[in-house]
Design a protein around this motif. Sequence first.
Motif, PDB file in Angstrom:
ATOM      1  N   HIS A  25       0.846  -1.194   0.000  1.00  0.00           N
ATOM      2  CA  HIS A  25       0.000   0.000   0.000  1.00  0.00           C
ATOM      3  C   HIS A  25       0.884   1.248   0.000  1.00  0.00           C
ATOM      4  CE1 HIS A  25      -2.508  -3.178   1.808  1.00  0.00           C
ATOM      5  NE2 HIS A  25      -3.465  -2.607   1.109  1.00  0.00           N
ATOM      6  N   CYS A  28       0.644   4.903   1.990  1.00  0.00           N
ATOM      7  CA  CYS A  28      -0.278   4.833   3.119  1.00  0.00           C
ATOM      8  C   CYS A  28       0.237   5.701   4.263  1.00  0.00           C
ATOM      9  CB  CYS A  28      -0.461   3.398   3.591  1.00  0.00           C
ATOM     10  SG  CYS A  28       1.028   2.654   4.268  1.00  0.00           S
ATOM     11  N   LYS A  31      -1.542   6.503  10.231  1.00  0.00           N
ATOM     12  CA  LYS A  31      -2.884   6.312  10.789  1.00  0.00           C
ATOM     13  C   LYS A  31      -3.592   5.135  10.103  1.00  0.00           C
ATOM     14  CE  LYS A  31      -7.075   8.874  11.863  1.00  0.00           C
ATOM     15  NZ  LYS A  31      -7.732  10.184  11.813  1.00  0.00           N
ATOM     16  N   GLU A  32      -3.473   5.054   8.786  1.00  0.00           N
ATOM     17  CA  GLU A  32      -4.062   3.930   8.049  1.00  0.00           C
ATOM     18  C   GLU A  32      -3.419   2.606   8.469  1.00  0.00           C
ATOM     19  OE1 GLU A  32      -5.130   6.256   3.886  1.00  0.00           O
ATOM     20  OE2 GLU A  32      -3.143   5.368   4.156  1.00  0.00           O
ATOM     21  N   HIS A  35      -4.611   1.515  11.933  1.00  0.00           N
ATOM     22  CA  HIS A  35      -5.977   0.982  11.868  1.00  0.00           C
ATOM     23  C   HIS A  35      -5.981  -0.414  11.233  1.00  0.00           C
ATOM     24  CE1 HIS A  35     -10.050   0.210  10.973  1.00  0.00           C
ATOM     25  NE2 HIS A  35     -10.482   1.426  10.887  1.00  0.00           N
ATOM     26  N   ALA A  36      -5.292  -0.557  10.111  1.00  0.00           N
ATOM     27  CA  ALA A  36      -5.302  -1.823   9.373  1.00  0.00           C
ATOM     28  C   ALA A  36      -4.636  -2.959  10.150  1.00  0.00           C
ATOM     29  CB  ALA A  36      -4.608  -1.648   8.023  1.00  0.00           C
TER      30      ALA A  36
END
Length: 58
Positions: A25, A28, A31-32, A35-36
């Motif tokens: 990703h 990215c 924060k992403e 979360h992921a």
Amino acid sequence: MSEALGRYEAAARNLARVRDYMQRHLGCTAKELAHALDLSGDQARRAVRKIRSEWAGK
């Protein structure tokens, strides 16, 4: 296993997970990532800093 060794291994696993996620990703955010991968924001930011440093050849 000592508690310190357990934390070290957990950090190494998280770093590998973050590295893999970042490769899949591109672009990215921390924060992403957090979360992921179900990490705290601090854990994600530390891993991102370390990986970017590695990738920059530092």
